[in-house]
Write a protein that holds these residues in place. Structure first.
Motif: not given
Ligand SMILES: [Zn+2]
Ligand SMILES: [Zn+2]
Length: 383
Positions: A132-136, A217-219
Motif C-alpha cells: 500500500g502507498v500514498t501516491k501524490h 492530491i494524496a491518494a
C-alpha cells in the motif's frame, strides 16, 4: 447493483453509437406500446428505452463503463431526467436524430449540475501493491470559479430568461412517423435546456461557473490492489456546471511487471533453476521475497522436473484482509548441455553403479506416471 445496459440492448461493450442506435430501433419496433400492447412488452420497452438513454449519452455510458449505474444516482444527485423512462422523446431521437445528450428532458434543467467523474491512472510496482502507498498525483479538473463563486455572472449582473424558448428550456417540433404525427421536444439550443442565459458573463469562467485547475492530491492506495483496480476518491472529480457538486475521482492501478515474480491473484509465482545434481542431492536456495525479505526454500533430495514448492502465506496480501496468498516456486531441473571429458567419465562411472536403470517408454498406468499426473493436478489446483 449496476444494471447490464449492454445486455438489455444485446450489444457488445465496444458497440459504436450506430450499433447501439440500430439495436434500439430494432427492439423499439417490436416492443413499442402502440405496436405491442402486451404488458410484458411494455415492461421490456421501458428497460430498452432506459438502456438506450444511458448508452447513447457519452457521460452516462462512461459511468456504466466504470462499473456504476447513472440511473441509480438519479435520485441522489438529481442530475438525470425523471425516473429514467425514456418514452417517446427517446424513440424519436433514435429514429430522427435530435439534440443528443439531453434526451427526455421535460422541464428546464437547473444551470447547476452535478460534476462528472474523473479517471487517472497510476503506475505501481509490485512492492507498492503489496504494502500500500500514498501516491501524490497531479489532477487537472474543473474547480469552482473563484471570481463568481459559480454564479457565472459578472459583478452584480443577473441571468435573464432565454428568448429562444421563453424560459421553458426546450423547443418543440412536429414529426411524422409510422406511429402518426407526434409532437416532440428537445433541449433549447440557445440556453442548453436551462431556460436562462447570462448576458454579462463572468470574465474568468465565461459563465460556466468553473475553471480548469491543476492540483496535487494524496491518494491513499490500500495494500493488495492489483492491475486494473480502481480506487475511488469521493468528490475529488470535476465540479459541475454552475458550481454543482463535484463528481468522484477514480485512480486506476497500472501494475508494473516484477523482475522475479509473476502475480496470479494473491499468489506469486517464480521459477527456480535447479542443476540436475542439486535436484538429486537436495539443496537450499534463498528467495528475496517482496514482503518477508530473504527467505530460505529447501529443495529436497530427489526433486523431479515440474515439481513446485509452495511457501504458504508468503504471497500478496488480500485486499482489506490480513490473509495472504502463497508463493509458488516452480522448480526447473537443468541437465548440463556440455560436459568435458572428465565430467562424462564421472557420469559413466555413476551410470555403471545404477544397473537397473535404462531409457524406456512407460505404460500410462505405471506408478511413476500416476504420481506425475497427481502432482500436475495438484499444482494446477494450487495445492
Ligand atoms: Zn432556451
Ligand atoms: Zn466565474
Amino acid at each position: 447493483m449496476a444494471r447490464d445496459y449492454y445486455g438489455i440492448l444485446g450489444v457488445g461493450r465496444n458497440a459504436s453509437d450506430q450499433e447501439i442506435k440500430r439495436a434500439y430501433r430494432k427492439l423499439a419496433r417490436e416492443l413499442h406500446p402502440d405496436v405491442n400492447p402486451d404488458a410484458d412488452a411494455q415492461e421490456k420497452f421501458r428497460d430498452v428505452s432506459t438502456a438506450y438513454e444511458v448508452l447513447s449519452d457519452p457521460e452516462k455510458r462512461r459511468i456504466v463503463d466504470m462499473g456504476g449505474d447513472p440511473m441509480e444516482s438519479a435520485g441522489a444527485g438529481g442530475g438525470f431526467s425523471g425516473a429514467g423512462f425514456g418514452g417517446l422523446g427517446d424513440v424519436f431521437e433514435a429514429f430522427f436524430g435530435g439534440m443528443g445528450a439531453a434526451g427526455g428532458q421535460r422541464r428546464p434543467r437547473g444551470r447547476v449540475q452535478p460534476g462528472a467523474d474523473s479517471l487517472l491512472r497510476t503506475r505501481l510496482s509490485l512492492a507498492e501493491c503489496a504494502v500500500g502507498v500514498t501516491k501524490h498525483l497531479t489532477v487537472d479538473t474543473a474547480v469552482l470559479c473563484d471570481l463568481c463563486q459559480g454564479a457565472g455572472t459578472n459583478g452584480n449582473s443577473k441571468p435573464v430568461r432565454c428568448e429562444t424558448c421563453g424560459g421553458a428550456g426546450e423547443v418543440q417540433t412536429v414529426q411524422r412517423s409510422f406511429l402518426g404525427q407526434v409532437m416532440t421536444s428537445r433541449p433549447c439550443p440557445t440556453c442548453r435546456g436551462t431556460g436562462e442565459t447570462i448576458p454579462d458573463p463572468c470574465r474568468k469562467c465565461g459563465g460556466d461557473g468553473r475553471v480548469r485547475s491543476r492540483r496535487e492530491i494524496a491518494a491513499p492506495i490500500p495494500a493488495g490492489v492489483a492491475n486494473g483496480m480502481r480506487v475511488r476518491l469521493a468528490a475529488q472529480g470535476e465540479i459541475g456546471p454552475g458550481g454543482g457538486p463535484a463528481g468522484d475521482l477514480y485512480v486506476e492501478i497500472v501494475e508494473q511487471p516484477h523482475d522475479t515474480f509473476v502475480r496470479d491473484g494473491d499468489d506469486l509465482h517464480c521459477t527456480i533453476r535447479v542443476p540436475m545434481v542439486d535436484a538429486a542431492l537436495g539443496t537450499t536456495v534463498v528467495i528475496d521475497t517482496i514482503l518477508d525479505g530473504p527467505t530460505e526454500l529447501s529443495i529436497p533430495a530427489g526433486t523431479q522436473p515440474g515439481e513446485v514448492s509452495v511457501l504458504r502465506g508468503h504471497g500478496m496480501p488480500k485486499l482489506r484482509s490480513s490473509a495472504r496468498g502463497d508463493l509458488v516456486a516452480h522448480l526447473d531441473i537443468v541437465v548440463p548441455t556440455k560436459l568435458d571429458n572428465k565430467q562424462s567419465e564421472l557420469l559413466r562411472k555413476y551410470k555403471s553403479t545404477r544397473n537397473g536403470e535404462r531409457t524406456e517408454v512407460l505404460s500410462a498406468q505405471s506408478e511413476h506416471n500416476s504420481g506425475l499426473f497427481a502432482r500436475l493436478r495438484a499444482s494446477f489446483s494450487g495445492r
